[in-house]
Design a protein around this motif. Sequence first.
Motif, PDB file in Angstrom:
ATOM      1  N   PHE A  16       0.285  -1.171   0.334  1.00 37.78           N
ATOM      2  CA  PHE A  16       0.364   0.208   0.198  1.00 37.78           C
ATOM      3  C   PHE A  16       0.907   0.969  -0.284  1.00 37.78           C
ATOM      4  O   PHE A  16       0.258   1.947  -0.670  1.00 37.78           O
ATOM      5  N   ALA A  17       1.983   1.950   1.062  1.00 40.88           N
ATOM      6  CA  ALA A  17       2.918   2.419   0.914  1.00 40.88           C
ATOM      7  C   ALA A  17       3.433   2.605  -0.252  1.00 40.88           C
ATOM      8  O   ALA A  17       3.505   3.646  -0.802  1.00 40.88           O
ATOM      9  N   ARG A  18       3.866   1.857  -1.120  1.00 44.86           N
ATOM     10  CA  ARG A  18       4.803   1.158  -2.308  1.00 44.86           C
ATOM     11  C   ARG A  18       3.682   2.347  -3.666  1.00 44.86           C
ATOM     12  O   ARG A  18       3.948   3.679  -4.201  1.00 44.86           O
ATOM     13  N   PHE A  19       2.649   1.934  -3.464  1.00 47.21           N
ATOM     14  CA  PHE A  19       1.560   2.515  -4.751  1.00 47.21           C
ATOM     15  C   PHE A  19       1.163   3.728  -4.363  1.00 47.21           C
ATOM     16  O   PHE A  19       1.173   4.825  -4.949  1.00 47.21           O
ATOM     17  N   ILE A  68      -6.767 -14.243 -12.408  1.00 44.54           N
ATOM     18  CA  ILE A  68      -5.652 -14.248 -10.911  1.00 44.54           C
ATOM     19  C   ILE A  68      -4.237 -14.654 -11.227  1.00 44.54           C
ATOM     20  O   ILE A  68      -3.990 -14.240 -12.236  1.00 44.54           O
ATOM     21  N   VAL A  69      -3.972 -13.578 -10.083  1.00 49.72           N
ATOM     22  CA  VAL A  69      -2.913 -13.603 -10.149  1.00 49.72           C
ATOM     23  C   VAL A  69      -1.670 -14.318  -9.147  1.00 49.72           C
ATOM     24  O   VAL A  69      -2.147 -13.659  -7.658  1.00 49.72           O
ATOM     25  N   ARG A  70      -1.212 -15.443  -8.997  1.00 46.80           N
ATOM     26  CA  ARG A  70      -0.841 -15.881  -7.788  1.00 46.80           C
ATOM     27  C   ARG A  70       0.539 -15.641  -7.538  1.00 46.80           C
ATOM     28  O   ARG A  70       1.564 -14.680  -8.189  1.00 46.80           O
ATOM     29  N   SER A 172      -7.810  -2.261 -15.642  1.00 50.31           N
ATOM     30  CA  SER A 172      -7.209  -0.870 -15.147  1.00 50.31           C
ATOM     31  C   SER A 172      -5.433  -0.195 -15.184  1.00 50.31           C
ATOM     32  O   SER A 172      -5.454  -1.546 -14.389  1.00 50.31           O
ATOM     33  N   GLU A 173      -5.326   0.515 -15.488  1.00 40.73           N
ATOM     34  CA  GLU A 173      -3.520   0.977 -15.152  1.00 40.73           C
ATOM     35  C   GLU A 173      -3.560   0.204 -13.783  1.00 40.73           C
ATOM     36  O   GLU A 173      -2.382   0.437 -13.068  1.00 40.73           O
ATOM     37  N   ALA A 174      -4.234   1.307 -12.556  1.00 44.89           N
ATOM     38  CA  ALA A 174      -4.121   0.895 -11.577  1.00 44.89           C
ATOM     39  C   ALA A 174      -4.037  -0.356 -10.999  1.00 44.89           C
ATOM     40  O   ALA A 174      -3.332  -0.119 -10.091  1.00 44.89           O
ATOM     41  N   ILE A 175      -5.033  -1.265 -11.564  1.00 35.15           N
ATOM     42  CA  ILE A 175      -5.477  -1.979 -10.760  1.00 35.15           C
ATOM     43  C   ILE A 175      -3.221  -2.910 -11.196  1.00 35.15           C
ATOM     44  O   ILE A 175      -2.648  -3.980 -10.722  1.00 35.15           O
ATOM     45  N   GLN A 176      -2.945  -2.835 -12.551  1.00 31.98           N
ATOM     46  CA  GLN A 176      -1.868  -3.532 -13.012  1.00 31.98           C
ATOM     47  C   GLN A 176      -0.698  -2.737 -12.208  1.00 31.98           C
ATOM     48  O   GLN A 176       0.290  -3.317 -11.873  1.00 31.98           O
ATOM     49  N   GLY A 180       2.134  -5.239 -10.644  1.00 28.70           N
ATOM     50  CA  GLY A 180       3.034  -5.166 -10.826  1.00 28.70           C
ATOM     51  C   GLY A 180       4.475  -4.828  -9.165  1.00 28.70           C
ATOM     52  O   GLY A 180       5.386  -5.176  -9.092  1.00 28.70           O
ATOM     53  N   ILE A 181       3.707  -3.818  -8.284  1.00 22.94           N
ATOM     54  CA  ILE A 181       3.890  -3.551  -6.856  1.00 22.94           C
ATOM     55  C   ILE A 181       4.522  -5.265  -6.380  1.00 22.94           C
ATOM     56  O   ILE A 181       5.822  -5.335  -5.784  1.00 22.94           O
ATOM     57  N   ALA A 182       2.808  -5.311  -5.533  1.00 16.76           N
ATOM     58  CA  ALA A 182       3.310  -6.361  -5.308  1.00 16.76           C
ATOM     59  C   ALA A 182       3.626  -7.684  -6.280  1.00 16.76           C
ATOM     60  O   ALA A 182       4.826  -8.383  -4.670  1.00 16.76           O
ATOM     61  N   LYS A 183       4.531  -7.646  -7.436  1.00 18.43           N
ATOM     62  CA  LYS A 183       5.156  -8.982  -7.427  1.00 18.43           C
ATOM     63  C   LYS A 183       7.051  -8.422  -7.585  1.00 18.43           C
ATOM     64  O   LYS A 183       7.656  -9.409  -8.380  1.00 18.43           O
ATOM     65  N   GLY A 184       6.965  -7.281  -6.896  1.00 15.74           N
ATOM     66  CA  GLY A 184       8.393  -6.935  -6.609  1.00 15.74           C
ATOM     67  C   GLY A 184       8.755  -6.181  -7.955  1.00 15.74           C
ATOM     68  O   GLY A 184       9.794  -6.151  -7.678  1.00 15.74           O
ATOM     69  N   ARG A 185       8.424  -5.601  -8.717  1.00 19.88           N
ATOM     70  CA  ARG A 185       7.938  -4.664 -10.072  1.00 19.88           C
ATOM     71  C   ARG A 185       9.066  -3.793  -9.201  1.00 19.88           C
ATOM     72  O   ARG A 185       8.615  -3.171  -8.298  1.00 19.88           O
ATOM     73  N   THR A 186      10.218  -2.617  -9.859  1.00 21.32           N
ATOM     74  CA  THR A 186      11.014  -1.501  -9.208  1.00 21.32           C
ATOM     75  C   THR A 186       9.636  -0.269  -9.059  1.00 21.32           C
ATOM     76  O   THR A 186       9.174  -0.744 -10.231  1.00 21.32           O
ATOM     77  N   LEU A 187      10.417   0.735  -8.771  1.00 28.58           N
ATOM     78  CA  LEU A 187       9.535   1.466  -8.371  1.00 28.58           C
ATOM     79  C   LEU A 187       9.322   2.270  -9.929  1.00 28.58           C
ATOM     80  O   LEU A 187       9.077   3.836 -10.407  1.00 28.58           O
TER      81      LEU A 187
END
Length: 239
Positions: A16-19, A68-70, A172-176, A180-187
């Motif tokens: 949440f904080a990173r988003f 669904i993204v596990r 949506s872009e917000a969900i995507q 990405g954040i949950a899967k560890g994509r860099t900022l």
Amino acid sequence: MLRLTFATGTEPGKWFARFRRATAHGVLETLDADDTIAVLLAGGADVALARLPLGGVDKRLSEDTVHIVRLYAEERGIAVPKDSVFAEMKETVDPRDVADEHVNYRIADDASLDIDAIREGLQVVAANVGIVIAPRPLLKVLSKKQVVPLGLKDPSVPQTEIALVWLKDNDSEAIQDFVGIAKGRTLNSSRHEAPKKTSREKAKAKQARRSEATGGAKKSSSPKKSSARGSHQRRGRRG
């Protein structure tokens, strides 16, 4: 704005904080829920951080209509009384050691959970009676002072996993970006819709880059001078 419901027992605060820090999608509304799939299907959230059977799908969902993204599998767990021998001796319990214990609750064969029943079972465990078998992260959140959640080394107990679920029609872009954040994509990933910087912030960032470049140039020149002095001293000794 993004509305997200997260399953009891998950702790996604860092996401949440990173988003909020890394994207420009506006407000992030979050809701803790025992049944996040129900909240999602009722229209109470745009995306759900849900608990699903490992490798399976909630019976209320159709993969034709949802994404669904596990993310990760949850450890099997067992809750024991604080004063029990297991709480004192072991971090992970062998099922043979608790074969004679009264089971107040056990995860179902299809990996479904009744959170209210788990809470009730934990109250019995707190009274120093029996055990509860459920995902360990969930037990850690629900257990009170008189209960100790441990790992359970029992392959016969179905496992659960945490996944992000949302309707394909509501993508949506917000969900995507949250995925990405949950899967560890860099900022710095181009997939993020980064917040726009003000002129002042841009100027400060440019100044910081110049300072770093100047400092790096000075540091790189120092070894050369030292090397030259050392070479001169060696030639002098030879003469």
